[in-house]
Scaffold this motif. Structure first.
Motif, PDB file in Angstrom:
ATOM      1  N   ASN A  81       0.858  -1.178   0.000  1.00 46.04           N
ATOM      2  CA  ASN A  81       0.000   0.000   0.000  1.00 46.04           C
ATOM      3  C   ASN A  81       0.898   1.233   0.000  1.00 46.04           C
ATOM      4  O   ASN A  81       1.810   1.346   0.817  1.00 46.04           O
ATOM      5  N   TYR A  82       0.656   2.153  -0.910  1.00 47.91           N
ATOM      6  CA  TYR A  82       1.495   3.337  -1.021  1.00 47.91           C
ATOM      7  C   TYR A  82       1.297   4.332   0.127  1.00 47.91           C
ATOM      8  O   TYR A  82       2.000   5.345   0.191  1.00 47.91           O
ATOM      9  N   PHE A  90      -0.525  -3.293 -12.394  1.00 50.75           N
ATOM     10  CA  PHE A  90      -1.801  -3.851 -12.840  1.00 50.75           C
ATOM     11  C   PHE A  90      -1.633  -5.303 -13.292  1.00 50.75           C
ATOM     12  O   PHE A  90      -2.463  -6.160 -12.981  1.00 50.75           O
ATOM     13  N   ARG A  91      -0.543  -5.574 -13.999  1.00 47.01           N
ATOM     14  CA  ARG A  91      -0.295  -6.930 -14.487  1.00 47.01           C
ATOM     15  C   ARG A  91      -0.205  -7.914 -13.327  1.00 47.01           C
ATOM     16  O   ARG A  91      -0.775  -8.996 -13.360  1.00 47.01           O
ATOM     17  N   TRP A 134      -8.011  -3.423  -1.137  1.00 49.24           N
ATOM     18  CA  TRP A 134      -8.966  -2.328  -0.980  1.00 49.24           C
ATOM     19  C   TRP A 134      -9.375  -2.133   0.483  1.00 49.24           C
ATOM     20  O   TRP A 134      -9.722  -1.034   0.899  1.00 49.24           O
ATOM     21  N   VAL A 135      -9.329  -3.192   1.258  1.00 45.10           N
ATOM     22  CA  VAL A 135      -9.847  -3.159   2.629  1.00 45.10           C
ATOM     23  C   VAL A 135      -8.924  -2.423   3.585  1.00 45.10           C
ATOM     24  O   VAL A 135      -9.360  -1.590   4.388  1.00 45.10           O
ATOM     25  N   SER A 195      -5.748   2.870  -6.595  1.00 51.02           N
ATOM     26  CA  SER A 195      -4.771   3.905  -6.944  1.00 51.02           C
ATOM     27  C   SER A 195      -3.665   4.011  -5.908  1.00 51.02           C
ATOM     28  O   SER A 195      -2.584   4.526  -6.194  1.00 51.02           O
ATOM     29  N   PHE A 196      -3.937   3.516  -4.680  1.00 50.82           N
ATOM     30  CA  PHE A 196      -2.985   3.625  -3.580  1.00 50.82           C
ATOM     31  C   PHE A 196      -2.179   2.341  -3.365  1.00 50.82           C
ATOM     32  O   PHE A 196      -1.556   2.165  -2.323  1.00 50.82           O
TER      33      PHE A 196
END
Length: 221
Positions: A77-78, A120-121, A135-136, A169-170
């Motif tokens: 996570n960025y 993404f890959r 996402w969580v 995005s993060f």
């Protein structure tokens, strides 16, 4: 608690200059394959050391996901503490502690974000649950309890019931571009074999050319 009595004599193997690969990435690939063949648990687990803006070091275990001639790639996570450290100071270190083989690989270099295409890959290759997990969790943030995570996971399951889970995005990858790679092999009497590959532009009387852009030196144990 005194644990000074705990001792192991390292006798499995040795490492000589003649047996080293010319390129450190080839040497890493050889040792990694041997770690897999030895059925070490999670041979791609590596300790990542960073330093924050106050000079306080941080250390945690992350998973290597792929390595190429440019460096060693992991994902996170960025907004995590490790990512914040890297933003302020991209100089990092990695450690592969293959203790069952009496080996270590130590890597020092610069961490940089990989492209969104690369992230993404890899993201699309992850299991569905892992995609939702990205996402969580707002990694490294303080939470009141595990129940919050479970509620958030249920929310993401409902949100992405149809179609593919998009790349957050993060979230994405970092590539550690090495400046130095050390291969450490345990030997009897603590006289370990240590060889250091350095990415240098000049030679001196203690190093020799190892491969394109690399020099090699034996270090005292």
């Amino acid at each position: 608690m005194d644990v000074s009595y705990l001792r192991e004599e390292y006798t499995q193997s040795g490492l000589s200059r003649e047996n080293l690969q010319h390129d450190p990435f080839d040497q890493f690939a050889l040792w990694f394959r041997q770690a897999q063949e030895a059925r070490l648990p999670e041979p791609n687990a590596m300790s990542l050391a960073t330093v924050d803006s106050d000079g306080m070091p941080g250390l945690r275990t992350v998973l290597l996901k792929y390595v190429d001639k440019n460096g060693f790639v992991f994902f996170t996570n960025y907004a995590s503490s490790k990512a914040e450290d890297i933003t302020k100071n991209p100089q990092v270190a990695l450690l592969f502690p293959w203790l069952q083989l009496e080996r270590q690989v130590i890597i020092r270099g610069r961490a940089e974000k990989i492209s969104k295409t690369e992230s993404f890959r890899y993201f699309t290759s992850r299991p569905h649950g892992s995609q939702l997990g990205a996402w969580v969790s707002h990694q490294s943030s303080v939470i009141t309890g595990r129940k919050l995570l479970e509620m958030k996971l249920d929310e993401m399951k409902r949100k992405f019931t149809e179609g593919k889970v998009p790349l957050p995005s993060f979230w994405g990858g970092y590539r550690v571009v090495p400046e130095k790679i050390e291969f450490w092999q345990g030997r009897p009497n603590r006289l370990h074999d240590r060889f250091l590959y350095s990415r240098q532009t000049h030679q001196n009387n203690k190093t020799e050319t190892s491969g394109p852009g690399w020099h090699i030196a034996r270090l005292a144990p």
